[in-house]
Design an enzyme around this catalytic site. Structure first.
Site, PDB file in Angstrom:
ATOM      1  N   ASP A  89      -2.889  -7.565  -5.607  1.00  0.00           N
ATOM      2  CA  ASP A  89      -2.425  -7.335  -6.972  1.00  0.00           C
ATOM      3  C   ASP A  89      -3.482  -7.849  -7.936  1.00  0.00           C
ATOM      4  O   ASP A  89      -4.385  -8.590  -7.566  1.00  0.00           O
ATOM      5  CB  ASP A  89      -1.064  -7.977  -7.226  1.00  0.00           C
ATOM      6  CG  ASP A  89      -1.051  -9.476  -6.965  1.00  0.00           C
ATOM      7  OD1 ASP A  89      -2.134 -10.065  -6.827  1.00  0.00           O
ATOM      8  OD2 ASP A  89       0.040 -10.058  -6.901  1.00  0.00           O
ATOM      9  N   SER A  90      -3.377  -7.439  -9.184  1.00  0.00           N
ATOM     10  CA  SER A  90      -4.470  -7.688 -10.130  1.00  0.00           C
ATOM     11  C   SER A  90      -4.417  -9.054 -10.788  1.00  0.00           C
ATOM     12  O   SER A  90      -5.380  -9.489 -11.406  1.00  0.00           O
ATOM     13  CB  SER A  90      -4.439  -6.629 -11.227  1.00  0.00           C
ATOM     14  OG  SER A  90      -3.265  -6.766 -12.014  1.00  0.00           O
ATOM     15  N   PHE A  93       0.883  -9.784 -13.112  1.00  0.00           N
ATOM     16  CA  PHE A  93       2.248 -10.304 -13.028  1.00  0.00           C
ATOM     17  C   PHE A  93       2.252 -11.827 -13.058  1.00  0.00           C
ATOM     18  O   PHE A  93       3.120 -12.439 -13.676  1.00  0.00           O
ATOM     19  CB  PHE A  93       2.945  -9.803 -11.761  1.00  0.00           C
ATOM     20  CG  PHE A  93       4.357 -10.297 -11.636  1.00  0.00           C
ATOM     21  CD1 PHE A  93       5.375  -9.701 -12.368  1.00  0.00           C
ATOM     22  CD2 PHE A  93       4.676 -11.366 -10.809  1.00  0.00           C
ATOM     23  CE1 PHE A  93       6.685 -10.160 -12.271  1.00  0.00           C
ATOM     24  CE2 PHE A  93       5.979 -11.833 -10.706  1.00  0.00           C
ATOM     25  CZ  PHE A  93       6.981 -11.222 -11.440  1.00  0.00           C
ATOM     26  N   GLY A 212       6.968  -3.420 -13.604  1.00  0.00           N
ATOM     27  CA  GLY A 212       7.952  -3.776 -14.612  1.00  0.00           C
ATOM     28  C   GLY A 212       9.386  -3.665 -14.155  1.00  0.00           C
ATOM     29  O   GLY A 212      10.304  -3.642 -14.981  1.00  0.00           O
ATOM     30  N   ASP A 262       6.565  -4.150  -1.563  1.00  0.00           N
ATOM     31  CA  ASP A 262       6.248  -5.535  -1.209  1.00  0.00           C
ATOM     32  C   ASP A 262       7.282  -6.427  -1.856  1.00  0.00           C
ATOM     33  O   ASP A 262       7.867  -6.067  -2.882  1.00  0.00           O
ATOM     34  CB  ASP A 262       4.851  -5.940  -1.700  1.00  0.00           C
ATOM     35  CG  ASP A 262       4.863  -6.338  -3.171  1.00  0.00           C
ATOM     36  OD1 ASP A 262       4.941  -7.549  -3.475  1.00  0.00           O
ATOM     37  OD2 ASP A 262       4.844  -5.434  -4.036  1.00  0.00           O
TER      38      ASP A 262
END
EC number: 2.4.2.29
Length: 371
Positions: A89-90, A93, A212, A262
């Site tokens: 993931d970037s 979050f 989201g 996930d």
């Protein structure tokens, strides 16, 4: 990365992702390895429970141990000794989760490191660089996770910022052979979700994720977005639902055309003694299991169910023994992988409706309507 669509059953899809490091049959569930480890699992255990791809956390690995440490080993695969595909993931979050500790600006996000309190900055370019250093097989764009609840104006500004960051992520990713996925944002607002999707398709990505969700919204709101959005995603690219969820959520996502999932739930719940079985959830720390010689789930083929009793797992939990969490985690993750295998086979055979009927009947629940 290549994606093949092998079969459909209603909206549900059976596919295959092919990477230089391996093949992922979809629908697929990715165990979460936040700090370069799936908690309580050796790499060989992850392989044994049937996982084909895992998730790593860009944000946390960047802060500790840092990419310079990881790069000395080669990349994240070498560092943690998992040689299958990894999606990272970037960090968007995790930045969202910092709340008041972060300041969002056009250039990126300024925040206090949760590790040592140092002032840190991350933007799209930094996120892409870190994921390149990690050697990720699937890179996620840097985005802002829209909070819930968010009125239309707040959601619009957040979505538009994420779109601008998506464009910068695409440019910064150039030259990296890894797949790059966009993330559809827009909160619970259908028109904003469509605008986000249109913008991402114009930029061009290898796959698309739905972000989201699972951020505090009612289940009905999540299902409403899943009824609306997946059919509008490009059919020739993988669809990833981020951070979701319970076994029932996976089934409902698959019924609506999702390919990848996930969630920390199977590993986190395992450490708290909440174990997934075909009939629902079994709470192993309850006294009723103290003398129970039966396995957790007679239908399960995991190492835990084949070798240990509920009484033993109850004992380990009561003593706080780390082996208890490890055995529980093996079982929960194998339960999720068995579920995904069953879904794949049902779609391939055109028998998904019967599979779903049986899934809910074992839990004593009605089958949710599918619009």
């Amino acid at each position: 990365m290549t994606f093949e669509l092998l079969a459909t059953d209603g909206k549900a899809r059976r596919g295959r992702l092919t990477f230089p490091r391996g093949v992922v049959e979809t629908p697929a569930f990715m165990p979460v390895g936040t700090y370069g480890t799936v908690k309580g699992m050796l790499p060989r255990d992850i392989e044994a429970i049937g996982a084909q791809i895992i998730l790593g956390n860009t944000f946390h690995l960047w802060l500790r141990p840092g990419t310079e440490v990881i790069r000395r080993h080669g990349d994240l695969h070498d560092f943690m000794q998992w040689h299958g595909p990894i999606l990272t993931d970037s960090g968007g979050f995790q930045v969202f989760s910092l709340g008041a500790l972060r300041k969002i600006r056009e250039e990126g996000v300024y925040f206090a490191s949760p590790v040592d309190g140092a002032k840190v900055f991350m933007g799209p370019e930094e996120s892409m660089r870190v994921q390149r250093d990690l050697g990720s097989d699937v890179v996620m764009i840097f985005d802002e996770c829209t909070p819930y609840p968010a009125d239309e104006e707040v959601a619009r500004r957040s979505m538009e910022l994420s779109l601008r960051w998506a464009g910068r992520s695409k440019i910064a990713h150039e030259g990296n052979p890894a797949a790059l996925f966009g993330i559809v944002q827009g909160g619970m607002h259908e028109d904003l979700r469509l605008r986000s999707l249109d913008g991402l398709e114009e930029i061009g990505f290898d796959g698309l994720a739905i972000g989201g969700l699972s951020v505090g919204e009612p289940k009905e709101e999540m299902i409403r977005v899943l009824d609306f959005l997946p059919p509008r995603l490009p059919a020739d690219k993988p669809r990833y639902l981020m951070g979701v969820g319970k076994p029932e959520d996976l089934v409902e996502g698959v019924r609506r055309g999702i390919d990848m999932f996930d969630c920390v739930m199977p590993t986190r719940n395992a450490r708290n003694g909440h174990l997934f079985v075909d009939s629902g959830v079994l709470k192993i720390r309850n006294a009723v299991h103290r003398h129970d010689e039966s396995p957790l789930d007679p239908a399960c083929d995991c190492h835990t169910c084949k070798h240990f009793s509920r009484a033993y797992l109850h004992h380990l939990d009561k003593c706080g023994e780390m082996l208890g969490s490890m055995l529980n985690t093996i079982h929960n993750l194998r339960h999720y992988q068995r579920l995904m295998t069953g879904l794949r086979e049902a779609i391939q055979q055109g028998k998904l409706a019967a599979f779903v009927d049986t899934f809910y009947a074992r839990r004593g629940l009605p089958v949710p309507p599918l619009t």
